[in-house]
Write a protein that holds these residues in place. Structure first.
Motif: not given
Ligand SMILES: [Zn+2]
Length: 559
Positions: A43-52
């Motif tokens: 849930n709440d991935f928010h477009g985090n394609l790269e390592l946050p």
């Protein structure tokens, strides 16, 4: 040859393996052994394609987790258990994303999710950040332009999501859902009904222009209506994917729900006992526990935190003999940095590389770090934005600028030479809002500022989410006073605001349309369009700026 038998007033579909060769005189056998299914949830991935970038505290350790290619690898590993499996998401998959995704309208996030095998995503509030037409484009594909950004900039033929967005409580004037509300998945011998929805307060959290004509219905009523329909279609058990959540302490838990409280709990209490699992979100906390149902049974409530740092591995055991759930298990599995999935990594790398030149461009300088405030109170970053927005619109008659604390998504840290890049300011203000000069009376302005103190879905009780003013404006507030009387002083250029006088201020279009609950701002008269918010900040930093000082807002009660 699929045979049906009546059981407990419901239709039971016997599996092919049992039906093949069955003679017409013998009763059709049905599975009697308990079967375990797997649901993998984020849930709440928010477009985090790269390592946050930000580490999280998990089991007392500071760790960096996530990244789409590593989520994919973790999902493959978990699916290797060999159970019937479905991967789901509980909203805010897109929106408020880092540059590599947001710069391309979150198209790469859709492509990465297609590749890693996401099956269902309930819409959250951020799915509506760019309006409902653009959300439909995310599902259906195409390159129609609905925002200030050009679609299909990297992949010329964006085909949309292979997974399904669910929006059971998002309805148009005719009462039809914007997107389908439910889905059924045959998982081994178990027919599972899924219902997906966002929180009913979504309209107050997004730009009203983007959700015009849509209504966000009550979660419990919607879930229970959908439950009846799914049961009528033969669903054995139900799963609710809901973009509303709870809070726990500590914030991120592999299992358990310590100190559980929050807006999703009355919803969980009110829904049909046939829901054996509620996958939640929105609050960004991580938890996994069992709660009682109104029928005396049990069900699971889970959340995997945010940004794909965790994947919830949920196992439900169905007992066909008793026609009920016989076992539950849910655990938040950390997305550690192992061997990434190469196909997902290729998508991420392509978009990160495409965004790199834009991200690296130096836009100006700042004398030192300008942090933000995680509670949306006054901060150096918010003040900097308010100053920039006023400066950009003074020639249009603006007397002050105001920035909503919730729109300040990060802080700014210059490099040793004081330089700030476009990538940094994009992360700070990822929404692509425009500036608007509006005229208000002093009385209206006071009512706008009174709306800073509100109850919202992110925190228990009432809280302030401030509108931060440019350096020439200041206000004092006293939370001990009754609602509507908390603004005790307002000064422009050191002079008190007069109730009957007219003032021209600059805010973003999200606020002007009543976003974040600032309905009083919609009473203002629109004077001028001030251009994109990022252009204003870029122009301001291009001149070289000191770090703004704090103290424009004063909390007299001091709490
Ligand atoms: Zn949300």
């Amino acid at each position: 040859m699929l045979k049906q038998v009546q059981h407990d007033g419901r239709v039971w579909f016997a599996g092919l393996a049992f039906a093949v060769g069955a003679c017409s005189t013998a009763p059709v056998p049905r599975p009697t052994q308990p079967a375990t299914i797997q649901i993998l949830a984020i849930n709440d991935f928010h477009g985090n394609l790269e390592l946050p970038k930000a580490p999280v505290e998990l089991n007392g350790q500071q760790v960096r987790l996530g990244g789409a290619a590593h989520i994919a690898a973790k999902l493959s590993q978990l699916r290797a258990a060999g159970l019937p499996t479905v991967t789901v998401s509980a909203g805010d998959l897109i929106g408020a994303s880092p540059l590599a995704s947001a710069y391309y309208l979150d198209e790469p996030t859709i492509l990465a999710m297609n590749q890693l095998g996401l099956d269902l995503n309930a819409v959250g509030n951020h799915e509506f950040d760019r309006g409902s037409e653009e959300l439909k484009r995310m599902q259906l594909g195409g390159c129609q332009k609905y925002t200030s950004r050009q679609p299909c900039a990297v992949d010329p033929a964006f085909a949309g999501a292979k997974f399904r967005f669910l929006a059971a409580n998002v309805k148009d004037a005719g009462g039809n859902t914007l997107l389908p509300g439910t889905a059924i998945r045959q998982m081994g011998p178990v027919k599972v009904g899924f219902v997906g929805m966002t929180l009913k307060q979504t309209a107050t959290l997004v730009s009203p222009a983007g959700v015009r004509g849509l209504a966000f219905a009550d979660e419990i009523a919607t879930a229970n209506e959908a439950a009846q329909a799914l049961k009528a279609q033969g669903a054995d058990t139900l799963v609710l994917l809901i973009h509303q959540g709870a809070r726990v302490k500590p914030t991120f838990n592999v299992s358990g729900c310590p100190g559980l409280e929050g807006e999703v709990l009355p919803i969980v209490d009110g829904i049909d006992p046939a829901f054996s699992l509620v996958v939640s979100g929105h609050t960004h906390f991580a938890y996994a526990c069992e709660l009682p149902t109104s029928a005396g049974g049990r069900r699971l409530l889970t959340s995997a935190g945010r940004y794909g740092i965790l994947v919830t591995d949920i196992r439900i055991t169905w007992d066909p003999a008793r026609r009920s759930v016989a076992g539950w298990r849910a655990e938040n599995v950390p997305v550690v940095q192992g061997q990434p999935d190469s196909a997902v990594k290729a998508i991420v790398d392509r978009y990160v590389a495409a965004a790199a030149p834009a991200a690296a461009r130096v836009v100006g300088t700042l004398a030192g770090p300008a942090p933000n405030n995680e509670f949306d109170d006054e901060s150096e970053a918010a003040n900097l934005i308010a100053d920039a927005q006023w400066a950009a619109t003074r020639n249009l008659g603006a007397q002050a600028g105001f920035m909503n604390g919730g729109g300040v998504r990060t802080g700014l840290v210059p490099d040793p030479q004081g330089r700030i890049t476009f990538g940094q300011i994009f992360e700070l203000q990822p929404f692509g809002n425009g500036l608007v000069v509006v005229e208000l009376t002093g009385e209206q302005l006071k009512r706008v500022l009174e709306q800073q103190f509100t109850k919202d879905s992110y925190s228990p009780g009432e809280r302030s989410r401030l509108l931060l003013p440019s350096a020439n404006f200041a206000f004092d507030y006293d939370l001990a006073k009754p609602k509507g009387q908390r603004i005790v002083a307002m000064r422009l250029e050191g002079k008190p605001i007069e109730a009957a006088a007219r003032y021209r201020i600059t805010v973003n279009n999200f606020l002007v349309s009543g976003g974040d609950g600032y309905s009083a701002l919609t009473e203002g008269k629109v004077i001028a369009d001030g251009g994109p918010d990022l252009d204003a900040l870029e122009a301001w930093l291009a001149k070289g700026q000191p770090v703004p000082t704090l103290g424009r807002t004063r909390n007299l009660a001091g709490n």
